[in-house]
Motif scaffolding. Structure first.
Motif, PDB file in Angstrom:
ATOM      1  N   ASN A   1       0.792  -1.229   0.000  1.00  0.00           N
ATOM      2  CA  ASN A   1       0.000   0.000   0.000  1.00  0.00           C
ATOM      3  C   ASN A   1       0.825   1.280   0.000  1.00  0.00           C
ATOM      4  OD1 ASN A   1      -2.450  -1.473   0.123  1.00  0.00           O
ATOM      5  ND2 ASN A   1      -2.110  -1.777   2.309  1.00  0.00           N
ATOM      6  N   GLN A   2       2.078   1.195   0.386  1.00  0.00           N
ATOM      7  CA  GLN A   2       2.918   2.382   0.526  1.00  0.00           C
ATOM      8  C   GLN A   2       3.569   2.744  -0.801  1.00  0.00           C
ATOM      9  OE1 GLN A   2       3.484   4.388   3.194  1.00  0.00           O
ATOM     10  NE2 GLN A   2       4.819   5.637   1.959  1.00  0.00           N
ATOM     11  N   GLN A   3       3.503   3.999  -1.143  1.00  0.00           N
ATOM     12  CA  GLN A   3       4.194   4.486  -2.327  1.00  0.00           C
ATOM     13  C   GLN A   3       5.358   5.351  -1.861  1.00  0.00           C
ATOM     14  OE1 GLN A   3       2.115   5.668  -5.639  1.00  0.00           O
ATOM     15  NE2 GLN A   3       1.093   3.707  -5.632  1.00  0.00           N
ATOM     16  N   GLY A   4       6.439   5.327  -2.596  1.00  0.00           N
ATOM     17  CA  GLY A   4       7.588   6.142  -2.241  1.00  0.00           C
ATOM     18  C   GLY A   4       8.554   5.407  -1.341  1.00  0.00           C
TER      19      GLY A   4
ATOM     20  N   LEU B   1      11.430   3.294   5.306  1.00  0.00           N
ATOM     21  CA  LEU B   1      12.442   2.647   6.124  1.00  0.00           C
ATOM     22  C   LEU B   1      11.747   2.045   7.341  1.00  0.00           C
ATOM     23  CD1 LEU B   1      15.769   4.072   7.302  1.00  0.00           C
ATOM     24  CD2 LEU B   1      13.994   3.793   8.997  1.00  0.00           C
ATOM     25  N   ALA B   2      12.158   0.854   7.735  1.00  0.00           N
ATOM     26  CA  ALA B   2      11.611   0.212   8.937  1.00  0.00           C
ATOM     27  C   ALA B   2      12.784  -0.241   9.804  1.00  0.00           C
ATOM     28  CB  ALA B   2      10.735  -0.972   8.551  1.00  0.00           C
ATOM     29  N   LEU B   3      12.895   0.347  10.983  1.00  0.00           N
ATOM     30  CA  LEU B   3      14.016   0.093  11.881  1.00  0.00           C
ATOM     31  C   LEU B   3      13.499  -0.571  13.140  1.00  0.00           C
ATOM     32  CD1 LEU B   3      16.869   2.377  12.781  1.00  0.00           C
ATOM     33  CD2 LEU B   3      15.266   1.883  14.593  1.00  0.00           C
ATOM     34  N   GLY B   4      14.188  -1.604  13.603  1.00  0.00           N
ATOM     35  CA  GLY B   4      13.770  -2.187  14.860  1.00  0.00           C
ATOM     36  C   GLY B   4      14.357  -3.547  15.146  1.00  0.00           C
TER      37      GLY B   4
ATOM     38  N   ILE C   1      12.288  -5.580  -0.073  1.00  0.00           N
ATOM     39  CA  ILE C   1      13.079  -4.704   0.795  1.00  0.00           C
ATOM     40  C   ILE C   1      14.412  -5.382   1.104  1.00  0.00           C
ATOM     41  CG2 ILE C   1      11.159  -3.437   1.815  1.00  0.00           C
ATOM     42  CD1 ILE C   1      11.256  -5.211   4.211  1.00  0.00           C
ATOM     43  N   ILE C   2      15.378  -4.550   1.458  1.00  0.00           N
ATOM     44  CA  ILE C   2      16.705  -5.063   1.770  1.00  0.00           C
ATOM     45  C   ILE C   2      17.194  -4.444   3.069  1.00  0.00           C
ATOM     46  CG2 ILE C   2      17.374  -5.475  -0.633  1.00  0.00           C
ATOM     47  CD1 ILE C   2      18.995  -2.873  -0.497  1.00  0.00           C
TER      48      ILE C   2
ATOM     49  N   GLU D   1      13.119   2.418  -3.489  1.00  0.00           N
ATOM     50  CA  GLU D   1      13.001   3.866  -3.635  1.00  0.00           C
ATOM     51  C   GLU D   1      13.879   4.589  -2.617  1.00  0.00           C
ATOM     52  OE1 GLU D   1      10.473   1.790  -3.631  1.00  0.00           O
ATOM     53  OE2 GLU D   1       9.253   2.192  -5.396  1.00  0.00           O
ATOM     54  N   TRP D   2      13.929   4.062  -1.394  1.00  0.00           N
ATOM     55  CA  TRP D   2      14.769   4.666  -0.353  1.00  0.00           C
ATOM     56  C   TRP D   2      16.235   4.618  -0.791  1.00  0.00           C
ATOM     57  CZ3 TRP D   2      13.823   7.022   4.368  1.00  0.00           C
ATOM     58  CH2 TRP D   2      14.943   7.262   5.150  1.00  0.00           C
ATOM     59  N   MET D   3      16.667   3.455  -1.289  1.00  0.00           N
ATOM     60  CA  MET D   3      18.064   3.308  -1.693  1.00  0.00           C
ATOM     61  C   MET D   3      18.406   4.248  -2.851  1.00  0.00           C
ATOM     62  SD  MET D   3      19.501   1.334   0.399  1.00  0.00           S
ATOM     63  CE  MET D   3      21.061   1.180  -0.433  1.00  0.00           C
ATOM     64  N   LEU D   4      17.454   4.480  -3.749  1.00  0.00           N
ATOM     65  CA  LEU D   4      17.712   5.402  -4.852  1.00  0.00           C
ATOM     66  C   LEU D   4      17.789   6.844  -4.374  1.00  0.00           C
ATOM     67  CD1 LEU D   4      15.438   3.861  -7.623  1.00  0.00           C
ATOM     68  CD2 LEU D   4      17.938   3.852  -7.525  1.00  0.00           C
ATOM     69  N   MET D   5      16.951   7.195  -3.405  1.00  0.00           N
ATOM     70  CA  MET D   5      16.942   8.567  -2.897  1.00  0.00           C
ATOM     71  C   MET D   5      18.103   8.862  -1.950  1.00  0.00           C
ATOM     72  SD  MET D   5      12.911   9.272  -2.175  1.00  0.00           S
ATOM     73  CE  MET D   5      13.225  10.882  -1.461  1.00  0.00           C
ATOM     74  N   PHE D   6      18.493   7.872  -1.164  1.00  0.00           N
ATOM     75  CA  PHE D   6      19.506   8.089  -0.126  1.00  0.00           C
ATOM     76  C   PHE D   6      20.613   7.032  -0.184  1.00  0.00           C
ATOM     77  CE2 PHE D   6      15.314   9.325   1.601  1.00  0.00           C
ATOM     78  CZ  PHE D   6      15.510  10.699   1.671  1.00  0.00           C
ATOM     79  N   PRO D   7      21.311   6.900  -1.295  1.00  0.00           N
ATOM     80  CA  PRO D   7      22.326   5.837  -1.397  1.00  0.00           C
ATOM     81  C   PRO D   7      23.518   6.042  -0.462  1.00  0.00           C
ATOM     82  CG  PRO D   7      22.485   7.321  -3.264  1.00  0.00           C
ATOM     83  CD  PRO D   7      21.250   7.723  -2.493  1.00  0.00           C
TER      84      PRO D   7
END
Length: 155
Positions: free
Chosen positions: A17-20, A23-26, A60-61, A89-95
């Motif tokens: 459901n999430q676009q963009g 990050l999931a930390l825990g 996800i990675i 998308e996170w990796m592309l935005m914040f490599p």
């Protein structure tokens, strides 16, 4: 392990459901491979298959990390169970971002900190030519061999 399977359902739904970027930390309380645990029982395939399938299903990675190899210990067994997971998308935005696994401040878990990896920033380096190189006996021959046009001028 059967109860843990339910933990992966919410993040799977978030992915669908999430676009963009996200990050999931825990503390995932699960290992990905045998290198994520030292001492204690040998890692069995059934212990890692669900978490690995979850990562694949969710596309996800785990974010690159530095510092301590293990995030949890009871002073006898050490495990890597705390992670920062990101989507493509996170990796592309914040490599340039990475996770720093810090020394434990609490009895058993190491805090995780997402930080900018400074060594990944590439700054243009100034061109430097050392004049003494031209005095080397093989300099002109190598220049010709590499296809540079070299004109020898007599003094």
């Amino acid at each position: 392990m059967e109860d843990r399977k339910m933990l992966w359902q919410d993040p799977r739904e978030i992915h669908m459901n999430q676009q963009g970027a996200w990050l999931a930390l825990g503390d995932y309380n699960a290992i990905l491979d045998s290198e994520d645990r030292i001492i204690g029982n040998l890692v069995r395939e059934m212990e890692i298959v669900d978490f690995n399938e979850f990562l694949l299903d969710s596309s996800i990675i785990e974010m690159r990390s530095r510092g301590r190899s293990f995030t949890w210990t009871n002073r006898h067994i050490s495990r890597k169970i705390d992670r920062v997971l990101v989507n493509g998308e996170w990796m592309l935005m914040f490599p340039q971002l990475e996770v720093h696994v810090m020394d434990p401040k609490f009895p058993d878990h190491s805090p995780l900190r997402v930080q900018i990896a400074m060594e990944n920033y590439e700054y243009p380096k100034p061109f430097r030519f050392l004049n003494c190189i031209v005095d080397h006996e093989e300099f002109l021959g190598l220049c010709r061999e590499c296809g540079f046009i070299v004109e020898e001028k007599g003094i």
